[in-house]
Every structure is written in C-alpha cells, then in structure tokens.
Design a protein around this motif. Structure first.
Motif, PDB file in Angstrom:
ATOM      1  N   TYR A 193     -24.760  12.933  62.074  1.00 42.01           N
ATOM      2  CA  TYR A 193     -25.586  12.607  63.230  1.00 42.01           C
ATOM      3  C   TYR A 193     -24.782  12.213  64.464  1.00 42.01           C
ATOM      4  CZ  TYR A 193     -29.371  12.917  59.918  1.00 42.01           C
ATOM      5  OH  TYR A 193     -30.251  13.393  58.973  1.00 42.01           O
ATOM      6  N   LEU A 194     -23.752  12.995  64.745  1.00 40.90           N
ATOM      7  CA  LEU A 194     -22.992  12.779  65.971  1.00 40.90           C
ATOM      8  C   LEU A 194     -22.762  14.088  66.728  1.00 40.90           C
ATOM      9  CD1 LEU A 194     -21.708  10.629  67.706  1.00 40.90           C
ATOM     10  CD2 LEU A 194     -19.634  10.780  66.310  1.00 40.90           C
ATOM     11  N   LEU A 195     -22.696  15.215  66.001  1.00 47.83           N
ATOM     12  CA  LEU A 195     -22.421  16.489  66.668  1.00 47.83           C
ATOM     13  C   LEU A 195     -23.483  16.821  67.711  1.00 47.83           C
ATOM     14  CD1 LEU A 195     -20.463  18.948  66.650  1.00 47.83           C
ATOM     15  CD2 LEU A 195     -22.136  20.102  65.177  1.00 47.83           C
ATOM     16  N   GLU A 196     -24.747  16.479  67.446  1.00 46.55           N
ATOM     17  CA  GLU A 196     -25.817  16.786  68.401  1.00 46.55           C
ATOM     18  C   GLU A 196     -25.677  15.994  69.689  1.00 46.55           C
ATOM     19  OE1 GLU A 196     -27.552  13.667  65.549  1.00 46.55           O
ATOM     20  OE2 GLU A 196     -26.155  15.370  65.482  1.00 46.55           O
ATOM     21  N   HIS A 197     -24.868  14.947  69.680  1.00 42.81           N
ATOM     22  CA  HIS A 197     -24.617  14.143  70.883  1.00 42.81           C
ATOM     23  C   HIS A 197     -23.466  14.695  71.729  1.00 42.81           C
ATOM     24  CE1 HIS A 197     -27.069  10.507  69.738  1.00 42.81           C
ATOM     25  NE2 HIS A 197     -26.947  11.081  68.555  1.00 42.81           N
ATOM     26  N   CYS A 198     -22.722  15.661  71.198  1.00 45.22           N
ATOM     27  CA  CYS A 198     -21.459  16.086  71.815  1.00 45.22           C
ATOM     28  C   CYS A 198     -21.669  16.987  73.029  1.00 45.22           C
ATOM     29  CB  CYS A 198     -20.588  16.825  70.798  1.00 45.22           C
ATOM     30  SG  CYS A 198     -19.881  15.752  69.539  1.00 45.22           S
ATOM     31  N   ALA A 199     -21.020  16.640  74.112  1.00 46.27           N
ATOM     32  CA  ALA A 199     -21.010  17.509  75.287  1.00 46.27           C
ATOM     33  C   ALA A 199     -20.128  18.728  75.060  1.00 46.27           C
ATOM     34  CB  ALA A 199     -20.523  16.731  76.509  1.00 46.27           C
TER      35      ALA A 199
ATOM     36  N   PHE B 154     -17.763  18.033  56.517  1.00 42.73           N
ATOM     37  CA  PHE B 154     -19.189  17.865  56.258  1.00 42.73           C
ATOM     38  C   PHE B 154     -19.867  17.358  57.526  1.00 42.73           C
ATOM     39  CE2 PHE B 154     -22.734  14.999  55.277  1.00 42.73           C
ATOM     40  CZ  PHE B 154     -23.600  15.915  54.703  1.00 42.73           C
ATOM     41  N   ILE B 155     -20.905  18.077  57.950  1.00 41.80           N
ATOM     42  CA  ILE B 155     -21.651  17.738  59.153  1.00 41.80           C
ATOM     43  C   ILE B 155     -23.129  17.622  58.788  1.00 41.80           C
ATOM     44  CG2 ILE B 155     -22.364  18.505  61.461  1.00 41.80           C
ATOM     45  CD1 ILE B 155     -19.458  17.793  61.397  1.00 41.80           C
ATOM     46  N   GLU B 156     -23.792  16.605  59.315  1.00 42.32           N
ATOM     47  CA  GLU B 156     -25.242  16.492  59.149  1.00 42.32           C
ATOM     48  C   GLU B 156     -25.872  16.276  60.519  1.00 42.32           C
ATOM     49  OE1 GLU B 156     -28.530  13.802  56.674  1.00 42.32           O
ATOM     50  OE2 GLU B 156     -26.432  13.828  56.021  1.00 42.32           O
ATOM     51  N   VAL B 157     -26.884  17.095  60.819  1.00 46.39           N
ATOM     52  CA  VAL B 157     -27.551  17.033  62.117  1.00 46.39           C
ATOM     53  C   VAL B 157     -29.056  17.172  61.925  1.00 46.39           C
ATOM     54  CG1 VAL B 157     -25.571  18.037  63.358  1.00 46.39           C
ATOM     55  CG2 VAL B 157     -27.393  19.536  62.489  1.00 46.39           C
ATOM     56  N   PRO B 158     -29.855  16.720  62.880  1.00 45.93           N
ATOM     57  CA  PRO B 158     -31.302  16.978  62.823  1.00 45.93           C
ATOM     58  C   PRO B 158     -31.599  18.428  63.155  1.00 45.93           C
ATOM     59  CG  PRO B 158     -30.744  15.785  64.824  1.00 45.93           C
ATOM     60  CD  PRO B 158     -29.480  15.864  64.017  1.00 45.93           C
ATOM     61  N   ASP B 159     -32.635  18.959  62.530  1.00 51.04           N
ATOM     62  CA  ASP B 159     -33.108  20.319  62.801  1.00 51.04           C
ATOM     63  C   ASP B 159     -34.286  20.222  63.768  1.00 51.04           C
ATOM     64  OD1 ASP B 159     -34.516  22.765  62.722  1.00 51.04           O
ATOM     65  OD2 ASP B 159     -33.754  23.226  60.736  1.00 51.04           O
TER      66      ASP B 159
ATOM     67  N   LEU C 247     -41.092  14.314  60.233  1.00 54.96           N
ATOM     68  CA  LEU C 247     -41.110  14.730  61.630  1.00 54.96           C
ATOM     69  C   LEU C 247     -40.095  15.820  61.925  1.00 54.96           C
ATOM     70  CD1 LEU C 247     -41.420  11.246  63.371  1.00 54.96           C
ATOM     71  CD2 LEU C 247     -43.218  12.947  63.005  1.00 54.96           C
ATOM     72  N   GLU C 248     -38.935  15.735  61.308  1.00 53.61           N
ATOM     73  CA  GLU C 248     -37.897  16.737  61.484  1.00 53.61           C
ATOM     74  C   GLU C 248     -37.076  16.820  60.204  1.00 53.61           C
ATOM     75  OE1 GLU C 248     -35.324  15.544  64.684  1.00 53.61           O
ATOM     76  OE2 GLU C 248     -34.696  13.715  63.677  1.00 53.61           O
ATOM     77  N   ASP C 249     -36.596  18.011  59.898  1.00 51.65           N
ATOM     78  CA  ASP C 249     -35.681  18.177  58.774  1.00 51.65           C
ATOM     79  C   ASP C 249     -34.270  17.842  59.229  1.00 51.65           C
ATOM     80  OD1 ASP C 249     -37.864  19.037  57.372  1.00 51.65           O
ATOM     81  OD2 ASP C 249     -37.328  21.169  57.447  1.00 51.65           O
ATOM     82  N   ALA C 250     -33.374  17.721  58.259  1.00 41.79           N
ATOM     83  CA  ALA C 250     -31.952  17.580  58.565  1.00 41.79           C
ATOM     84  C   ALA C 250     -31.209  18.746  57.946  1.00 41.79           C
ATOM     85  CB  ALA C 250     -31.419  16.255  58.022  1.00 41.79           C
ATOM     86  N   LEU C 251     -30.104  19.127  58.557  1.00 41.33           N
ATOM     87  CA  LEU C 251     -29.237  20.181  58.048  1.00 41.33           C
ATOM     88  C   LEU C 251     -27.903  19.555  57.672  1.00 41.33           C
ATOM     89  CD1 LEU C 251     -29.998  22.909  60.735  1.00 41.33           C
ATOM     90  CD2 LEU C 251     -30.890  22.819  58.401  1.00 41.33           C
ATOM     91  N   ALA C 252     -27.551  19.654  56.413  1.00 40.10           N
ATOM     92  CA  ALA C 252     -26.287  19.124  55.898  1.00 40.10           C
ATOM     93  C   ALA C 252     -25.402  20.312  55.554  1.00 40.10           C
ATOM     94  CB  ALA C 252     -26.537  18.251  54.668  1.00 40.10           C
TER      95      ALA C 252
END
Length: 419
Positions: free
Chosen positions: A178-184, A204-209, A256-261
């Motif tokens: 949950y940090l990659l989606e914040h990256c500029a 290993f990366i985990e982000v919201p879908d 509300l939203e899935d996550a992608l791991a």
C-alpha cells in the motif's frame, strides 16, 4: 467539476504516453488531513485532475498537489490497511518462493509489519526498514509537520535504498504494501526496490484495485494521496514497464475494493520501451469515460435529494475518514450537513477539512432532543450494522440511515430515490 486546461500536456506516469484530453477535474479541494479546531475554511487547498492512459490503461491523477502541501500537520494522522488475509498470504508467498528459516526479508512501508511478523515467526531474518531515518528525516519534523505516506513514496529511490542493501545484503524478498499507489514515479520506485533483491529473489507489492469503485461511479475513492488507480491489467503493464515479470497475482476480495497482491522478479528480457495493452486499455478508457460523464448527474441528484431531506431535519455524516471528506467536498455537499459523527478520540473537537463541519460523538444521534433525521454512513459496509445497532435509538425516533457506498447492502440515497 471544472474543465481541464487544454494548454497543459500531461503524460502517463507509467508509459509516458500523452494522456487523453478528457479528464475529471476539481479546483480548490481541501487537503483531506487538514483537520482543525478553527471555524475558518481550510487554508490548504489544491487542484486535482484524474485521467486515463489510452496505451496502458492506467487511471491516474494527472494533476495533484506536492508532498509538502499534503504532509500532515497533526501527529495522529494515520491510516489502516486490511490484514485478515496475511496468514494465508505469507504461507503462499513462502511456498511459491521456497523461503526457509534464515531467508532475508525486508519491509519498506508503514503497512508491512503485520506481514513481516508472519515471516519472523517462521524463523526468517526480517528487517523493517525505516525509510525516514534512512533519508535523514526525523519522525517529527520540528513539530510543524509529520512525514508520512506522501514522504515515504518519494524515498523509494536508489539513492535511499542502495545504502540499505549494502548494509543488509541483497534480500530473498522485499515487501512493500500500500505505497506504490502513492508514488509520483512508480517505475523508478519499482526499479529501486527490485534492485534490493538477490538473483532469484522476489519483490512483493500489494495495492488496492480500483475496478469496483470506477464501475460503480463512487467518487469518494478519489484522493490526492493516491496517484495511481490500478486494475490488474494496468498493474501488469506498470510491472512490465519497470522490467519486472509477474510470478503470481493474488486477488483479495473486499467489500468496497479488492486488493492485488503481486509477486515479481526481475525480467532482463522485458521490453520496457513500449507497453501496449490495446484491448484492456480500450476497456479502461470506456470505463473511465463513463465514470467521468456520470459525475454531473450524480452530483445534481445528491443535491436534490439532500435538499429534500433537509426539510425534515438536520443531516449528519457518520465517519470522518478521507472518503467521507472527499464525498462531501468533491460533490459540493458542504452546506447540507450539521455535523460529522465519529468517536475516534483524536478527532473529537476537531472540524473536517473544507467547510469545517464539527466532529461530534455518536451519542448525539441518541439524544432525545436531536434534530438529526438523516445520517449518511461512510464506514466500511462490514461494520454498518454494528453502528446502527449501537445507535438504535436514532431509528426509533424516526431517523434514517443511508450508506454513501453503492456496493453496500444498506440503502443509499440514490437507490432509494425511486422507491
């Protein structure tokens, strides 16, 4: 909503393709962490623009505020991410990679500790890296601001991570939840993190879908701190552009939203110069265009329905999280609410960013003399029933509950309007 500036040319943060001209734009949005005890309107505001890339399909913020502007000014600002899936996930990762006792596992983000604990219990060498310390940031910046996710994302770069690798050695697994989606600069971040792994090691990366909220036209999920709104296809395109190959992509279902791991390895044969996902990108463009075009009608409908509700009594919002704040401010609903209900101790006596609506205890709903007749729930649908049960007196006195989330099993104002 405002029209985008046609003179500004913006490019995709993943594939550098020029973004399509159609966008969803807002001016003067308050920073979602700008809580205050003052009654004046938020002083920290920004422009935000959301676009989609026709080449790789990534929905993204094409105009968003600088990290300095959105850095928290209060020490208690913090967010939570789901963790109920981590027992099974840690076993799946260890089995897929063949991790054993004394394998080296590094964590780079605020939300990695629960996953790292599972690996630590399995006897692995674990190091939870404090990026702020590595970059010379104090946890508290002179008491004026408190570096958090908006700062951490900018530290995912080789200048910060290379010295860490020299000290720890190359890792069998590097984790970042949950940090990659914040990256500029998501590509630069991925390359820097992947460089920390040994030959045969993995990232290993985990982000919201974002698929669910885009399909349901839910505008509360827009947030100035989330630059990328990944789907499985656009996330894969991002990994390809960073020279990484997906070993496994695990979907974690959410209300509300899935996550992608995603488990990734370096792929020296990948062509990072051009990322093209024509079919899925076209589908993403169509979905975003529907999301963009639906906004004015949904905004107008909320104004109409809330104005009607206001004639019967006051209206409250339950929950003072960033989704509630974006719902109120992006849809321009500030004048409809008398208060925001939230029992979080840190938030009591504060006012939400933007219109400075006061935050009050949930007991206000149960007061015999309350004027509130409508309350909009902005909490996770999994806890909506518990909230309503705890405030049962509100309904007994004729109060009505509605969720702001189209995916909720509770009624929403929009789906009750025609009944």
């Amino acid at each position: 909503m405002v029209s985008p500036d046609p003179a500004i040319v913006r490019c995709c943060i993943v594939c550098s393709h020029e973004l399509e001209p159609g966008s969803l734009s807002f001016d003067d949005l308050p920073v979602c962490n700008d809580f205050s005890m003052q009654t004046d309107v938020s002083s920290r505001t920004h422009r935000l623009e959301m676009s989609v890339c026709a080449q790789c399909g990534l929905v993204q913020l094409s105009d968003f505020p600088d990290a300095d502007l959105i850095r928290p000014r209060l020490p208690w600002i913090a967010y939570n991410e789901p963790g109920v899936h981590l027992d099974a996930l840690s076993r799946q990762i260890a089995g897929r990679l063949g991790l054993q006792a004394e394998s080296l596992v590094l964590g780079l983000g605020c939300f990695d500790a629960p996953l790292l604990d599972r690996f630590r219990l399995a006897g692995m060498w674990v190091d939870d890296i404090d990026l702020r310390a590595e970059a010379g940031f104090a946890a508290q910046d002179s008491g004026a601001s408190y570096p958090y996710l908006e700062t951490l994302q900018g530290l995912l770069r080789s200048q910060v991570l290379e010295p860490v690798t020299k000290r720890t050695g190359a890792a069998d697994l590097v984790c970042c939840r949950y940090l990659l989606e914040h990256c500029a600069d998501p590509i630069g971040a991925l390359k820097a993190m992947a460089a920390m792994t040994r030959k045969g090691g993995a990232l290993f990366i985990e982000v919201p879908d974002a698929s669910k909220f885009l399909a349901r036209c839910d505008y509360s999920f827009i947030w100035e701190e989330h630059v990328s709104y990944f789907t499985e296809d656009s996330l894969t395109a991002c990994m390809q552009a960073a020279g990484l190959r997906v070993l496994e992509c695990i979907r974690i279902n959410g209300a509300l939203e899935d996550a992608l791991a995603v488990l990734l390895v370096k792929d020296d044969s990948a062509d990072t110069r051009r990322v093209v996902l024509r079919d899925s990108a076209e589908s993403s463009v169509v979905r975003f265009e529907h999301y963009r075009q639906a906004f004015p009608a949904i905004q107008a409908r909320y104004h109409e329905l809330l104005d009607r509700r206001r004639q019967d009594g006051d209206i409250a919002v339950f929950g003072a999280g960033h989704q509630a704040i974006m719902f109120v401010n992006a849809l321009g609903l500030q004048t409809f609410f008398s208060c925001v209900v939230d029992d979080a101790p840190n938030k009591l006596d504060y006012r939400i960013p933007g219109p400075r609506i006061p935050i009050v205890r949930s007991s206000v709903l149960c007061d015999a003399d309350t004027l509130i007749r409508t309350c909009l729930l902005t909490v996770n649908p999994n806890v909506e029933r518990r909230v309503m049960e705890n405030c049962a007196a509100f309904r007994k006195r004729g109060g009505s509950w509605f969720s702001i989330f189209p995916s909720s099993s509770s009624p929403t104002l929009l789906n009750m309007a025609g009944q």
